[in-house]
Structures are given as C-alpha cells and as structure tokens.
Design a protein around this motif. Structure first.
Motif, PDB file in Angstrom:
ATOM      1  N   LYS A 155      -5.405   9.170  19.326  1.00 16.07           N
ATOM      2  CA  LYS A 155      -6.733   8.735  18.880  1.00 16.07           C
ATOM      3  C   LYS A 155      -7.618   9.907  18.451  1.00 16.07           C
ATOM      4  N   SER A 156      -7.485  11.038  19.126  1.00 11.55           N
ATOM      5  CA  SER A 156      -8.325  12.191  18.773  1.00 11.55           C
ATOM      6  C   SER A 156      -7.973  12.745  17.393  1.00 11.55           C
ATOM      7  N   HIS A 157      -6.739  12.516  16.942  1.00 11.99           N
ATOM      8  CA  HIS A 157      -6.318  12.985  15.618  1.00 11.99           C
ATOM      9  C   HIS A 157      -6.677  11.978  14.521  1.00 11.99           C
ATOM     10  N   TYR A 158      -6.996  10.762  14.924  1.00 13.51           N
ATOM     11  CA  TYR A 158      -7.369   9.708  13.970  1.00 13.51           C
ATOM     12  C   TYR A 158      -8.672   9.064  14.454  1.00 13.51           C
ATOM     13  N   PRO A 159      -9.782   9.786  14.339  1.00 10.66           N
ATOM     14  CA  PRO A 159     -11.047   9.310  14.921  1.00 10.66           C
ATOM     15  C   PRO A 159     -11.606   8.040  14.277  1.00 10.66           C
ATOM     16  N   SER A 160     -11.097   7.681  13.097  1.00 12.90           N
ATOM     17  CA  SER A 160     -11.599   6.475  12.422  1.00 12.90           C
ATOM     18  C   SER A 160     -10.684   5.272  12.625  1.00 12.90           C
ATOM     19  N   VAL A 161      -9.685   5.428  13.468  1.00 13.49           N
ATOM     20  CA  VAL A 161      -8.744   4.338  13.734  1.00 13.49           C
ATOM     21  C   VAL A 161      -9.081   3.702  15.077  1.00 13.49           C
ATOM     22  N   GLY A 164      -7.790   0.129  10.822  1.00 15.55           N
ATOM     23  CA  GLY A 164      -8.472   1.221  10.133  1.00 15.55           C
ATOM     24  C   GLY A 164      -8.078   1.281   8.675  1.00 15.55           C
ATOM     25  N   ASN A 165      -8.355   2.418   8.052  1.00 17.93           N
ATOM     26  CA  ASN A 165      -7.940   2.661   6.676  1.00 17.93           C
ATOM     27  C   ASN A 165      -6.422   2.541   6.573  1.00 17.93           C
ATOM     28  N   SER A 166      -5.927   1.936   5.499  1.00 18.68           N
ATOM     29  CA  SER A 166      -4.497   1.624   5.396  1.00 18.68           C
ATOM     30  C   SER A 166      -3.610   2.856   5.532  1.00 18.68           C
ATOM     31  N   SER A 167      -3.987   3.969   4.905  1.00 20.57           N
ATOM     32  CA  SER A 167      -3.153   5.170   4.972  1.00 20.57           C
ATOM     33  C   SER A 167      -3.138   5.752   6.384  1.00 20.57           C
ATOM     34  N   GLU A 168      -4.301   5.769   7.046  1.00 25.37           N
ATOM     35  CA  GLU A 168      -4.362   6.312   8.401  1.00 25.37           C
ATOM     36  C   GLU A 168      -3.622   5.417   9.393  1.00 25.37           C
ATOM     37  N   VAL A 169      -3.741   4.116   9.219  1.00 24.74           N
ATOM     38  CA  VAL A 169      -3.031   3.183  10.100  1.00 24.74           C
ATOM     39  C   VAL A 169      -1.528   3.354   9.947  1.00 24.74           C
ATOM     40  N   SER A 170      -1.081   3.528   8.711  1.00 25.84           N
ATOM     41  CA  SER A 170       0.344   3.723   8.456  1.00 25.84           C
ATOM     42  C   SER A 170       0.848   5.009   9.114  1.00 25.84           C
ATOM     43  N   GLU A 171       0.086   6.091   8.958  1.00 25.58           N
ATOM     44  CA  GLU A 171       0.468   7.367   9.569  1.00 25.58           C
ATOM     45  C   GLU A 171       0.461   7.261  11.095  1.00 25.58           C
ATOM     46  N   CYS A 203      -7.221  -2.448   7.313  1.00 28.09           N
ATOM     47  CA  CYS A 203      -5.967  -3.171   7.503  1.00 28.09           C
ATOM     48  C   CYS A 203      -5.580  -3.068   8.975  1.00 28.09           C
ATOM     49  N   LYS A 204      -4.669  -3.919   9.393  1.00 28.78           N
ATOM     50  CA  LYS A 204      -4.250  -3.926  10.796  1.00 28.78           C
ATOM     51  C   LYS A 204      -2.734  -3.941  10.878  1.00 28.78           C
ATOM     52  N   GLU A 205      -2.209  -3.109  11.762  1.00 29.15           N
ATOM     53  CA  GLU A 205      -0.789  -3.162  12.084  1.00 29.15           C
ATOM     54  C   GLU A 205      -0.655  -3.416  13.577  1.00 29.15           C
ATOM     55  N   ARG A 206       0.377  -4.149  13.932  1.00 35.01           N
ATOM     56  CA  ARG A 206       0.575  -4.533  15.330  1.00 35.01           C
ATOM     57  C   ARG A 206       1.870  -3.923  15.855  1.00 35.01           C
ATOM     58  N   ILE A 207       1.754  -3.223  16.960  1.00 34.51           N
ATOM     59  CA  ILE A 207       2.921  -2.644  17.627  1.00 34.51           C
ATOM     60  C   ILE A 207       3.296  -3.584  18.771  1.00 34.51           C
ATOM     61  N   TYR A 208       4.433  -4.236  18.646  1.00 33.49           N
ATOM     62  CA  TYR A 208       4.827  -5.237  19.639  1.00 33.49           C
ATOM     63  C   TYR A 208       5.477  -4.577  20.852  1.00 33.49           C
ATOM     64  N   LEU A 209       5.108  -5.057  22.034  1.00 33.09           N
ATOM     65  CA  LEU A 209       5.623  -4.506  23.288  1.00 33.09           C
ATOM     66  C   LEU A 209       6.521  -5.489  24.028  1.00 33.09           C
ATOM     67  N   GLU A 210       6.738  -6.641  23.438  1.00 31.32           N
ATOM     68  CA  GLU A 210       7.580  -7.643  24.098  1.00 31.32           C
ATOM     69  C   GLU A 210       9.011  -7.128  24.224  1.00 31.32           C
ATOM     70  N   GLY A 211       9.605  -7.355  25.368  1.00 31.48           N
ATOM     71  CA  GLY A 211      10.973  -6.912  25.598  1.00 31.48           C
ATOM     72  C   GLY A 211      11.077  -5.547  26.244  1.00 31.48           C
ATOM     73  N   TYR A 212       9.936  -4.849  26.340  1.00 34.74           N
ATOM     74  CA  TYR A 212       9.936  -3.535  26.985  1.00 34.74           C
ATOM     75  C   TYR A 212       9.554  -3.674  28.458  1.00 34.74           C
ATOM     76  N   ILE A 213      10.109  -2.782  29.273  1.00 34.11           N
ATOM     77  CA  ILE A 213       9.728  -2.778  30.683  1.00 34.11           C
ATOM     78  C   ILE A 213       8.357  -2.119  30.817  1.00 34.11           C
ATOM     79  N   ARG A 214       7.796  -2.209  32.010  1.00 35.96           N
ATOM     80  CA  ARG A 214       6.427  -1.744  32.230  1.00 35.96           C
ATOM     81  C   ARG A 214       6.241  -0.274  31.872  1.00 35.96           C
ATOM     82  N   ASN A 215       7.174   0.580  32.274  1.00 31.25           N
ATOM     83  CA  ASN A 215       7.051   2.013  32.000  1.00 31.25           C
ATOM     84  C   ASN A 215       7.070   2.309  30.502  1.00 31.25           C
TER      85      ASN A 215
END
Length: 236
Positions: free
Chosen positions: A203-209, A222-229, A178-190
């Motif tokens: 990423k090191s805690h979720y090696p399959s994501v 990745g896997n739905s449960s890992e992506v959600s976490e 499954c895929k989840e999208r984290i939107y960055l629109e509206g945020y400044i560069r920092n």
C-alpha cells in the motif's frame, strides 16, 4: 428460474432527468443486464438475472426516494408562514438560520466502490471548512449518503454544494476507477493472512490504490494501470 424480464416505468424521473442520460448511467452500473429501447411513454424492458434486477430496483427506489425527500423539503419551505414585518432584524435573521438548517438535508446515491474510494481519499476535500456531516447506509453495490448541516451558521446552500461536489467527483471516478478481486477461497488461514500482509506492505508503494480485505477475497480499487501492477506484485 435463471433470468427474468421486467418493464421499468422511467417516466417518474422525466421532470428531474434527461431519461436517455439516466438510462445510460444505469447501463454502466448494471452491466449484467440487457436493455430494450426506451419507449415514448418512458417504459423500457430489462432482461437479466433476478439478483441483478433486484439491485437495479433498489437503486431506482433510492433515487426516487431522494427526489421525493427533496420535493417534501421544498413543499415544507413554501408552507412556512411569512414572518411578521414588525420583527426586529436580529430575530428575523436568526429564524432564517434555523429554517435554512432544517432545509439543508440532501441525499446522494452512489456506487459502493466509488463511495469507499472517495471516503478513504477525498472526504477531507469535500468537508473542509464546512458544517456538514455525512452518514451512510451501504447496501451491496449501492450506498446512500445522508448529508446534513449541524450548525446554524449563515451559510445557506452549503449542504447542496457538498452534494454537487460529491456527484461531480463520482462521475469522474466512474470513468477512471477499476476494481480487481483477489480470491482467497480454497486457501488455508495462514495463506490468506500472507496475501493480506503482502497487500498491506504494498500500500505504501501505491498510495492511490484502495485495498479492502474480506474473508473470502481482497478488492483492489484505483487507476487501472496501478491496480494491474498491484495485483501482479501480489501474485508473484
């Protein structure tokens, strides 16, 4: 216009696919579209937004192109002249290697998210101990892979076996990823950089994501449960 209706002629695929199964595959890939019943002549009506119809058209064109190339290669192999019986054994075998190498080209059409996941986590599994190279063309939601043997070794069918492994794995991943999208629109560069750094550290805690950062968003696959976490950790 906000939506269109199109009639697809699926009969061109009837010799290679069970049309009902192909339609089900298309429905899973094209969730934004609605489909009418499949007619006995292979026609089916499709309704939805014009961009979604275009994506479906491109997917079917690539699939048709793949079938056409397979047929052309098969036709060429039948047209090659038979070798003379008086040729020595070594010469005959060498010729077979060359012809096999020429024939061993395959095309695979995949969902782009599935392809990117496979490329990052499974490519070594497919290509280990083979002479096969893969090139890709990514076009939005659809990716076309071109598989080719690069050395003339006596291992006929190697490219086809790699293709079958990829197709089998893509079906498995289609049912589990499954895929989840984290939107960055509206945020400044920092702020955008902060989100990307958090994802990189997780990423090191979720090696399959698989994490794919873009300018306007971050895709997490990745896997739905890992992506959600994972996304919950990012949004803390």
């Amino acid at each position: 216009f906000s939506s269109v209706t199109s009639v697809l002629n699926m009969s061109v695929f009837k010799d290679q696919f069970v049309l009902e199964d192909l339609i089900q595959e298309i429905k899973k890939k094209s969730t934004a579209l609605s489909f009418g019943p499949l007619q006995s002549n292979g026609h089916i009506s499709v309704h939805g937004s014009f961009p979604a119809i275009e994506l479906l058209r491109d997917f079917l064109l690539l699939k048709a192109k793949s079938l056409s190339e397979d047929k052309n290669e098969e036709r060429k192999s039948h047209q090659r002249p038979k070798k003379r019986q008086q040729q020595c054994r070594l010469t005959t075998e060498t010729s077979n290697f060359v012809h096999d190498a020429e024939r061993e080209k395959q095309v695979v059409v995949l969902d782009t998210d599935i392809y990117l996941y496979m490329k990052n986590f499974l490519s070594k599994k497919f290509l280990a101990n083979t002479d096969v190279v893969i090139s890709d063309i990514i076009d939005g939601d659809v990716t076309t892979l071109y598989l080719q043997k690069v050395r003339n070794r006596p291992n006929a069918g190697q490219v086809l076996r790699v293709k079958e492994k990829i197709e089998y794995q893509s079906i498995k991943l289609h049912n589990t990823l499954c895929k989840e999208r984290i939107y960055l629109e509206g945020y400044i560069r920092n702020e955008k950089q902060k989100y990307k750094s958090v994802c990189e550290n997780l990423k090191s805690h979720y090696p399959s994501v698989l994490v794919i950062p873009y300018g306007t968003h971050i895709d997490v696959i990745g896997n739905s449960s890992e992506v959600s976490e994972f996304t919950k950790e990012v949004n803390k």
